[in-house]
Design a protein around this motif. Structure first.
Motif, PDB file in Angstrom:
ATOM      1  N   ASP A  48       1.078  -1.371  -0.109  1.00 26.65           N
ATOM      2  CA  ASP A  48      -0.252   0.354  -0.532  1.00 26.65           C
ATOM      3  C   ASP A  48       0.387   1.221  -0.136  1.00 26.65           C
ATOM      4  O   ASP A  48       0.768   2.036  -0.833  1.00 26.65           O
ATOM      5  CB  ASP A  48      -0.432  -0.023   1.221  1.00 26.65           C
ATOM      6  CG  ASP A  48      -2.144   0.926   1.635  1.00 26.65           C
ATOM      7  OD1 ASP A  48      -2.886  -0.227   0.803  1.00 26.65           O
ATOM      8  OD2 ASP A  48      -2.129   1.709   2.010  1.00 26.65           O
ATOM      9  N   ALA A  49       1.635   1.142   0.784  1.00 23.84           N
ATOM     10  CA  ALA A  49       2.672   2.440   0.733  1.00 23.84           C
ATOM     11  C   ALA A  49       3.366   3.006  -0.715  1.00 23.84           C
ATOM     12  O   ALA A  49       3.696   3.963  -0.725  1.00 23.84           O
ATOM     13  CB  ALA A  49       3.697   2.398   2.658  1.00 23.84           C
ATOM     14  N   PHE A  50       3.797   1.613  -1.129  1.00 27.98           N
ATOM     15  CA  PHE A  50       4.992   1.310  -2.204  1.00 27.98           C
ATOM     16  C   PHE A  50       3.999   2.566  -3.300  1.00 27.98           C
ATOM     17  O   PHE A  50       4.294   3.479  -4.101  1.00 27.98           O
ATOM     18  CB  PHE A  50       5.479   0.620  -2.724  1.00 27.98           C
ATOM     19  CG  PHE A  50       6.138   0.553  -3.719  1.00 27.98           C
ATOM     20  CD1 PHE A  50       7.161   0.530  -3.557  1.00 27.98           C
ATOM     21  CD2 PHE A  50       5.538  -0.170  -5.104  1.00 27.98           C
ATOM     22  CE1 PHE A  50       8.520   0.512  -4.827  1.00 27.98           C
ATOM     23  CE2 PHE A  50       6.754   0.579  -5.489  1.00 27.98           C
ATOM     24  CZ  PHE A  50       8.362   0.474  -6.256  1.00 27.98           C
ATOM     25  N   ILE A  51       2.639   1.875  -3.395  1.00 29.24           N
ATOM     26  CA  ILE A  51       1.802   2.543  -4.678  1.00 29.24           C
ATOM     27  C   ILE A  51       1.079   3.972  -3.642  1.00 29.24           C
ATOM     28  O   ILE A  51       1.648   4.596  -4.887  1.00 29.24           O
ATOM     29  CB  ILE A  51       0.280   1.582  -4.042  1.00 29.24           C
ATOM     30  CG1 ILE A  51       0.172   0.465  -4.214  1.00 29.24           C
ATOM     31  CG2 ILE A  51      -0.614   2.154  -5.061  1.00 29.24           C
ATOM     32  CD1 ILE A  51       0.901   0.321  -6.234  1.00 29.24           C
ATOM     33  N   GLU A  52       1.625   4.274  -2.327  1.00 23.93           N
ATOM     34  CA  GLU A  52       1.118   6.176  -1.829  1.00 23.93           C
ATOM     35  C   GLU A  52       2.500   6.959  -3.035  1.00 23.93           C
ATOM     36  O   GLU A  52       2.024   7.570  -3.373  1.00 23.93           O
ATOM     37  CB  GLU A  52       0.608   5.837  -1.655  1.00 23.93           C
ATOM     38  CG  GLU A  52       1.241   6.871  -0.028  1.00 23.93           C
ATOM     39  CD  GLU A  52      -0.091   7.717   0.262  1.00 23.93           C
ATOM     40  OE1 GLU A  52      -0.609   7.200   0.877  1.00 23.93           O
ATOM     41  OE2 GLU A  52      -0.423   8.957   0.105  1.00 23.93           O
ATOM     42  N   GLN A  53       3.058   5.798  -2.802  1.00 26.25           N
ATOM     43  CA  GLN A  53       4.711   6.473  -3.190  1.00 26.25           C
ATOM     44  C   GLN A  53       5.166   7.361  -4.611  1.00 26.25           C
ATOM     45  O   GLN A  53       5.226   7.770  -5.108  1.00 26.25           O
ATOM     46  CB  GLN A  53       5.735   5.947  -2.797  1.00 26.25           C
ATOM     47  CG  GLN A  53       7.015   6.677  -2.568  1.00 26.25           C
ATOM     48  CD  GLN A  53       8.138   5.135  -2.115  1.00 26.25           C
ATOM     49  OE1 GLN A  53       7.894   4.257  -1.632  1.00 26.25           O
ATOM     50  NE2 GLN A  53       9.357   6.408  -2.085  1.00 26.25           N
ATOM     51  N   HIS A  54       4.089   5.751  -5.114  1.00 23.55           N
ATOM     52  CA  HIS A  54       4.172   5.495  -7.057  1.00 23.55           C
ATOM     53  C   HIS A  54       3.728   6.788  -7.467  1.00 23.55           C
ATOM     54  O   HIS A  54       4.281   8.025  -8.198  1.00 23.55           O
ATOM     55  CB  HIS A  54       3.440   4.667  -7.247  1.00 23.55           C
ATOM     56  CG  HIS A  54       3.150   4.389  -9.099  1.00 23.55           C
ATOM     57  ND1 HIS A  54       5.048   4.650  -9.916  1.00 23.55           N
ATOM     58  CD2 HIS A  54       2.219   4.875  -9.071  1.00 23.55           C
ATOM     59  CE1 HIS A  54       3.645   4.413 -10.650  1.00 23.55           C
ATOM     60  NE2 HIS A  54       2.049   4.856 -11.224  1.00 23.55           N
ATOM     61  N   TYR A  55       2.274   7.014  -6.552  1.00 22.18           N
ATOM     62  CA  TYR A  55       1.387   8.098  -7.448  1.00 22.18           C
ATOM     63  C   TYR A  55       1.494   9.065  -6.839  1.00 22.18           C
ATOM     64  O   TYR A  55       1.071  10.790  -6.969  1.00 22.18           O
ATOM     65  CB  TYR A  55      -0.322   7.618  -7.393  1.00 22.18           C
ATOM     66  CG  TYR A  55      -0.781   6.974  -7.909  1.00 22.18           C
ATOM     67  CD1 TYR A  55      -0.796   6.904  -9.277  1.00 22.18           C
ATOM     68  CD2 TYR A  55      -0.942   5.239  -7.916  1.00 22.18           C
ATOM     69  CE1 TYR A  55      -1.080   6.525 -10.900  1.00 22.18           C
ATOM     70  CE2 TYR A  55      -1.253   4.651  -9.180  1.00 22.18           C
ATOM     71  CZ  TYR A  55      -1.705   5.030 -10.175  1.00 22.18           C
ATOM     72  OH  TYR A  55      -1.704   4.028 -11.164  1.00 22.18           O
ATOM     73  N   SER A  56       2.352   9.888  -5.386  1.00 23.95           N
ATOM     74  CA  SER A  56       3.033  10.960  -4.694  1.00 23.95           C
ATOM     75  C   SER A  56       4.113  11.225  -5.690  1.00 23.95           C
ATOM     76  O   SER A  56       4.685  12.189  -6.235  1.00 23.95           O
ATOM     77  CB  SER A  56       3.234  10.788  -3.382  1.00 23.95           C
ATOM     78  OG  SER A  56       2.346  10.315  -3.426  1.00 23.95           O
ATOM     79  N   LEU A  57       4.552  10.999  -6.888  1.00 25.29           N
ATOM     80  CA  LEU A  57       5.755  11.466  -7.754  1.00 25.29           C
ATOM     81  C   LEU A  57       5.464  12.231  -8.546  1.00 25.29           C
ATOM     82  O   LEU A  57       6.388  13.526  -7.983  1.00 25.29           O
ATOM     83  CB  LEU A  57       6.185  10.053  -8.955  1.00 25.29           C
ATOM     84  CG  LEU A  57       7.002   9.301  -8.031  1.00 25.29           C
ATOM     85  CD1 LEU A  57       7.277   8.167  -9.128  1.00 25.29           C
ATOM     86  CD2 LEU A  57       8.196   9.160  -7.527  1.00 25.29           C
ATOM     87  N   ASP A  58       4.485  12.661  -8.439  1.00 24.35           N
ATOM     88  CA  ASP A  58       3.873  13.928  -9.268  1.00 24.35           C
ATOM     89  C   ASP A  58       2.845  14.133  -8.083  1.00 24.35           C
ATOM     90  O   ASP A  58       1.691  14.235  -8.147  1.00 24.35           O
ATOM     91  CB  ASP A  58       2.829  13.368 -10.667  1.00 24.35           C
ATOM     92  CG  ASP A  58       2.434  14.584 -10.914  1.00 24.35           C
ATOM     93  OD1 ASP A  58       2.651  15.249 -10.754  1.00 24.35           O
ATOM     94  OD2 ASP A  58       1.622  13.707 -12.524  1.00 24.35           O
ATOM     95  N   PRO A  59       3.194  15.628  -8.007  1.00 27.45           N
ATOM     96  CA  PRO A  59       2.254  16.566  -7.118  1.00 27.45           C
ATOM     97  C   PRO A  59       0.845  16.577  -7.064  1.00 27.45           C
ATOM     98  O   PRO A  59       0.385  17.095  -6.431  1.00 27.45           O
ATOM     99  CB  PRO A  59       3.454  17.109  -6.062  1.00 27.45           C
ATOM    100  CG  PRO A  59       4.436  17.688  -7.403  1.00 27.45           C
ATOM    101  CD  PRO A  59       4.713  16.588  -8.174  1.00 27.45           C
ATOM    102  N   ASP A  60       1.159  16.680  -8.781  1.00 25.09           N
ATOM    103  CA  ASP A  60      -0.107  17.160  -8.992  1.00 25.09           C
ATOM    104  C   ASP A  60      -1.054  16.365  -9.730  1.00 25.09           C
ATOM    105  O   ASP A  60      -2.673  16.418  -9.290  1.00 25.09           O
ATOM    106  CB  ASP A  60      -0.196  18.023 -10.034  1.00 25.09           C
ATOM    107  CG  ASP A  60       0.212  19.576 -10.227  1.00 25.09           C
ATOM    108  OD1 ASP A  60       0.295  19.947  -9.123  1.00 25.09           O
ATOM    109  OD2 ASP A  60       1.248  20.059 -11.095  1.00 25.09           O
ATOM    110  N   TRP A  61      -1.214  14.841  -9.155  1.00 20.90           N
ATOM    111  CA  TRP A  61      -1.764  13.578  -9.739  1.00 20.90           C
ATOM    112  C   TRP A  61      -3.116  13.948  -9.386  1.00 20.90           C
ATOM    113  O   TRP A  61      -3.919  13.132 -10.236  1.00 20.90           O
ATOM    114  CB  TRP A  61      -0.729  12.300 -10.189  1.00 20.90           C
ATOM    115  CG  TRP A  61      -1.488  11.202 -10.423  1.00 20.90           C
ATOM    116  CD1 TRP A  61      -1.682  10.472 -10.913  1.00 20.90           C
ATOM    117  CD2 TRP A  61      -2.333  10.512  -9.057  1.00 20.90           C
ATOM    118  NE1 TRP A  61      -2.963   9.559 -11.357  1.00 20.90           N
ATOM    119  CE2 TRP A  61      -2.890   9.520  -9.589  1.00 20.90           C
ATOM    120  CE3 TRP A  61      -3.268  10.421  -7.596  1.00 20.90           C
ATOM    121  CZ2 TRP A  61      -4.502   8.460  -9.972  1.00 20.90           C
ATOM    122  CZ3 TRP A  61      -4.148   9.658  -7.559  1.00 20.90           C
ATOM    123  CH2 TRP A  61      -4.774   8.441  -8.518  1.00 20.90           C
TER     124      TRP A  61
END
Ligand code: ATP
Ligand code: MG
Length: 202
Positions: A48-61
Protein backbone atom coordinates in the motif's frame (compact mmCIF):
# COMPACT_ATOMS: atom_id res chain seq x y z
CA UNK A 1 13.74 13.25 -24.49
CA UNK A 2 17.11 11.68 -23.77
CA UNK A 3 19.82 12.59 -26.24
CA UNK A 4 19.69 9.19 -27.89
CA UNK A 5 15.99 8.79 -28.74
CA UNK A 6 16.43 5.05 -29.24
CA UNK A 7 17.14 4.80 -25.49
CA UNK A 8 13.88 6.42 -24.37
CA UNK A 9 12.38 4.28 -21.62
CA UNK A 10 8.93 3.89 -20.10
CA UNK A 11 7.43 1.95 -17.21
CA UNK A 12 4.56 -0.51 -17.71
CA UNK A 13 2.80 -2.34 -14.89
CA UNK A 14 0.41 -5.21 -15.51
CA UNK A 15 -2.06 -4.61 -12.70
CA UNK A 16 -3.48 -7.48 -10.58
CA UNK A 17 -6.55 -7.87 -12.85
CA UNK A 18 -4.28 -8.52 -15.85
CA UNK A 19 -2.65 -11.41 -14.04
CA UNK A 20 -5.97 -12.78 -12.71
CA UNK A 21 -7.42 -12.65 -16.24
CA UNK A 22 -4.45 -14.72 -17.53
CA UNK A 23 -3.50 -11.95 -19.93
CA UNK A 24 0.22 -11.59 -19.12
CA UNK A 25 1.37 -13.19 -22.38
CA UNK A 26 -1.14 -11.26 -24.51
CA UNK A 27 -0.22 -7.95 -22.88
CA UNK A 28 3.53 -8.43 -23.24
CA UNK A 29 2.97 -9.48 -26.85
CA UNK A 30 1.17 -6.23 -27.68
CA UNK A 31 4.15 -4.14 -26.58
CA UNK A 32 6.77 -6.56 -27.87
CA UNK A 33 5.48 -6.69 -31.44
CA UNK A 34 5.65 -2.89 -31.73
CA UNK A 35 9.43 -3.14 -31.99
CA UNK A 36 10.18 -1.69 -28.55
CA UNK A 37 12.79 -3.58 -26.50
CA UNK A 38 12.09 -5.12 -23.10
CA UNK A 39 14.97 -4.08 -20.80
CA UNK A 40 13.53 -4.89 -17.36
CA UNK A 41 10.95 -7.37 -16.04
CA UNK A 42 9.83 -8.60 -12.62
CA UNK A 43 6.83 -9.77 -10.61
CA UNK A 44 5.96 -8.95 -7.01
CA UNK A 45 3.19 -7.85 -4.64
CA UNK A 46 3.53 -4.09 -3.96
CA UNK A 47 2.60 -2.67 -0.57
CA UNK A 48 0.00 0.00 0.00
CA UNK A 49 2.75 2.46 1.01
CA UNK A 50 4.72 1.75 -2.17
CA UNK A 51 1.70 2.51 -4.36
CA UNK A 52 1.14 5.77 -2.45
CA UNK A 53 4.77 6.65 -3.14
CA UNK A 54 4.32 5.88 -6.85
CA UNK A 55 1.30 8.17 -7.25
CA UNK A 56 2.93 10.90 -5.14
CA UNK A 57 5.87 11.25 -7.57
CA UNK A 58 3.76 13.84 -9.40
CA UNK A 59 2.42 16.29 -6.79
CA UNK A 60 -0.38 17.30 -9.18
CA UNK A 61 -1.53 13.75 -9.92
CA UNK A 62 -4.57 13.85 -7.57
CA UNK A 63 -5.81 17.08 -9.11
CA UNK A 64 -5.33 15.83 -12.68
CA UNK A 65 -6.97 12.43 -12.03
CA UNK A 66 -9.95 14.23 -10.43
CA UNK A 67 -10.30 16.68 -13.32
CA UNK A 68 -10.11 13.88 -15.88
CA UNK A 69 -12.87 11.89 -14.17
CA UNK A 70 -15.15 14.93 -13.79
CA UNK A 71 -14.67 15.78 -17.49
CA UNK A 72 -15.58 12.18 -18.46
CA UNK A 73 -18.82 12.40 -16.41
CA UNK A 74 -19.68 15.78 -17.94
CA UNK A 75 -19.09 14.45 -21.46
CA UNK A 76 -21.63 11.70 -20.82
CA UNK A 77 -24.08 14.12 -19.21
CA UNK A 78 -23.90 12.29 -15.86
CA UNK A 79 -23.40 14.17 -12.57
CA UNK A 80 -19.94 13.39 -11.07
CA UNK A 81 -19.79 12.15 -7.44
CA UNK A 82 -18.15 15.48 -6.54
CA UNK A 83 -17.26 18.72 -8.38
CA UNK A 84 -14.07 19.07 -6.35
CA UNK A 85 -11.17 17.47 -8.33
CA UNK A 86 -8.96 17.05 -5.26
CA UNK A 87 -11.72 15.22 -3.42
CA UNK A 88 -12.25 12.86 -6.38
CA UNK A 89 -8.47 12.37 -6.71
CA UNK A 90 -8.12 11.56 -3.02
CA UNK A 91 -10.76 8.85 -3.24
CA UNK A 92 -9.17 7.44 -6.41
CA UNK A 93 -5.81 7.15 -4.63
CA UNK A 94 -7.36 5.33 -1.66
CA UNK A 95 -8.99 2.81 -3.98
CA UNK A 96 -5.92 2.47 -6.18
CA UNK A 97 -3.82 1.46 -3.17
CA UNK A 98 -6.29 -1.35 -2.45
CA UNK A 99 -6.42 -2.42 -6.11
CA UNK A 100 -2.70 -2.49 -6.81
CA UNK A 101 -1.64 -4.16 -3.56
CA UNK A 102 -4.31 -6.88 -3.86
CA UNK A 103 -2.01 -9.39 -5.62
CA UNK A 104 1.05 -9.76 -7.80
CA UNK A 105 1.83 -7.26 -10.54
CA UNK A 106 4.29 -7.62 -13.43
CA UNK A 107 6.47 -4.57 -14.01
CA UNK A 108 8.42 -3.87 -17.14
CA UNK A 109 10.62 -1.24 -18.72
CA UNK A 110 10.30 -0.84 -22.50
CA UNK A 111 12.91 1.04 -24.49
CA UNK A 112 13.03 2.57 -27.96
CA UNK A 113 12.16 5.55 -30.14
CA UNK A 114 9.07 7.37 -28.76
CA UNK A 115 8.69 4.62 -26.12
CA UNK A 116 6.41 6.69 -23.84
CA UNK A 117 3.95 7.73 -26.56
CA UNK A 118 3.96 4.39 -28.36
CA UNK A 119 3.18 2.54 -25.12
CA UNK A 120 0.36 4.98 -24.22
CA UNK A 121 -1.11 4.53 -27.71
CA UNK A 122 -1.03 0.73 -27.45
CA UNK A 123 -2.48 0.92 -23.91
CA UNK A 124 -5.39 3.27 -24.69
CA UNK A 125 -7.31 5.79 -22.58
CA UNK A 126 -7.86 5.36 -18.85
CA UNK A 127 -11.53 4.31 -18.98
CA UNK A 128 -12.09 1.01 -20.82
CA UNK A 129 -15.66 2.02 -21.74
CA UNK A 130 -14.36 4.87 -23.88
CA UNK A 131 -10.84 3.79 -24.82
CA UNK A 132 -10.32 3.10 -28.51
CA UNK A 133 -10.89 -0.29 -30.10
CA UNK A 134 -7.53 -1.82 -30.95
CA UNK A 135 -5.96 -0.69 -27.68
CA UNK A 136 -5.41 -2.94 -24.67
CA UNK A 137 -7.95 -1.15 -22.49
CA UNK A 138 -10.43 -0.89 -25.37
CA UNK A 139 -10.19 -4.55 -26.43
CA UNK A 140 -9.54 -6.62 -23.35
CA UNK A 141 -11.69 -5.25 -20.55
CA UNK A 142 -14.97 -3.43 -19.86
CA UNK A 143 -14.87 -1.14 -16.80
CA UNK A 144 -16.11 2.48 -16.48
CA UNK A 145 -15.79 5.39 -14.02
CA UNK A 146 -19.48 5.12 -13.15
CA UNK A 147 -19.41 1.40 -12.33
CA UNK A 148 -16.13 1.76 -10.39
CA UNK A 149 -17.59 4.65 -8.36
CA UNK A 150 -20.75 2.70 -7.55
CA UNK A 151 -18.56 -0.05 -6.10
CA UNK A 152 -16.23 2.49 -4.42
CA UNK A 153 -13.23 0.99 -6.16
CA UNK A 154 -10.58 1.91 -8.76
CA UNK A 155 -11.21 1.52 -12.48
CA UNK A 156 -9.80 -1.88 -13.42
CA UNK A 157 -7.95 -1.20 -16.63
CA UNK A 158 -5.20 -3.88 -16.69
CA UNK A 159 -2.18 -1.58 -17.16
CA UNK A 160 -0.28 1.36 -15.75
CA UNK A 161 1.93 3.14 -18.24
CA UNK A 162 4.02 6.28 -17.64
CA UNK A 163 2.08 9.29 -18.93
CA UNK A 164 5.05 11.40 -20.03
CA UNK A 165 8.81 11.28 -20.35
CA UNK A 166 9.18 13.15 -17.02
CA UNK A 167 6.84 10.65 -15.31
CA UNK A 168 8.86 7.74 -16.74
CA UNK A 169 12.12 9.19 -15.46
CA UNK A 170 10.71 9.41 -11.93
CA UNK A 171 8.84 6.09 -11.97
CA UNK A 172 11.52 3.79 -13.39
CA UNK A 173 14.06 4.32 -10.54
CA UNK A 174 11.28 3.74 -8.00
CA UNK A 175 10.41 0.31 -9.43
CA UNK A 176 13.83 -0.85 -10.73
CA UNK A 177 17.40 -0.68 -9.44
CA UNK A 178 19.86 0.46 -12.11
CA UNK A 179 21.40 -3.03 -12.28
CA UNK A 180 18.00 -4.60 -12.98
CA UNK A 181 17.83 -2.83 -16.35
CA UNK A 182 19.76 -4.68 -19.05
CA UNK A 183 21.75 -3.03 -21.81
CA UNK A 184 21.76 -5.35 -24.80
CA UNK A 185 21.48 -5.38 -28.55
CA UNK A 186 18.31 -6.59 -30.25
CA UNK A 187 18.73 -7.73 -33.85
CA UNK A 188 15.43 -6.04 -34.81
CA UNK A 189 16.93 -2.66 -34.07
CA UNK A 190 18.95 -2.48 -37.26
CA UNK A 191 15.73 -2.77 -39.30
CA UNK A 192 13.94 -0.21 -37.16
CA UNK A 193 16.70 2.38 -36.92
CA UNK A 194 19.48 1.96 -39.49
CA UNK A 195 19.52 4.49 -42.31
CA UNK A 196 20.35 1.88 -44.94
CA UNK A 197 18.94 -1.62 -45.11
CA UNK A 198 22.29 -3.13 -46.15
CA UNK A 199 23.13 -6.76 -45.66
CA UNK A 200 19.71 -8.30 -46.30
CA UNK A 201 20.36 -9.66 -49.77
CA UNK A 202 23.13 -12.23 -50.22
P1 ATP B 1 -2.15 4.73 -15.26
O1 ATP B 1 -1.47 5.88 -14.55
O2 ATP B 1 -2.59 3.63 -14.34
O3 ATP B 1 -1.48 4.29 -16.51
P2 ATP B 1 -3.80 6.66 -16.47
O4 ATP B 1 -2.57 7.49 -16.56
O5 ATP B 1 -4.55 6.35 -17.71
O6 ATP B 1 -3.54 5.28 -15.80
P3 ATP B 1 -4.47 8.18 -14.12
O7 ATP B 1 -5.31 9.40 -14.21
O8 ATP B 1 -3.01 8.30 -13.88
O9 ATP B 1 -4.79 7.30 -15.43
O10 ATP B 1 -5.12 7.24 -13.00
C1 ATP B 1 -4.41 6.14 -12.50
C2 ATP B 1 -5.34 4.96 -12.32
O11 ATP B 1 -6.33 5.27 -11.33
C3 ATP B 1 -6.15 4.59 -13.54
O12 ATP B 1 -5.44 3.77 -14.41
C4 ATP B 1 -7.33 3.89 -12.93
O13 ATP B 1 -7.02 2.56 -12.56
C5 ATP B 1 -7.56 4.66 -11.64
N1 ATP B 1 -8.53 5.76 -11.77
C6 ATP B 1 -8.30 6.99 -12.31
N2 ATP B 1 -9.37 7.77 -12.21
C7 ATP B 1 -10.31 7.06 -11.56
C8 ATP B 1 -11.66 7.32 -11.12
N3 ATP B 1 -12.24 8.49 -11.32
N4 ATP B 1 -12.34 6.35 -10.48
C9 ATP B 1 -11.76 5.18 -10.23
N5 ATP B 1 -10.50 4.85 -10.61
C10 ATP B 1 -9.78 5.77 -11.27
MG1 MG C 1 -1.24 7.92 -14.97
Amino acid sequence: MEQDGKKEKTLVIIKPDGIQRSLVGELIKRYERSGLKLVGLKMFVPTDAFIEQHYSLDPDWKMKAGEKAIAAYDKKGIAPPSREPLEVGEKVLRNLKKYLSSGPVVTMVWQGMHAVEIVRKITGGTEPLTSDVGTIRGDLTIDSYAVADTGDRAVRNLIHASGSHEEAQKEIPLWFKAEELINYRLLNESILYDVNLGGILE
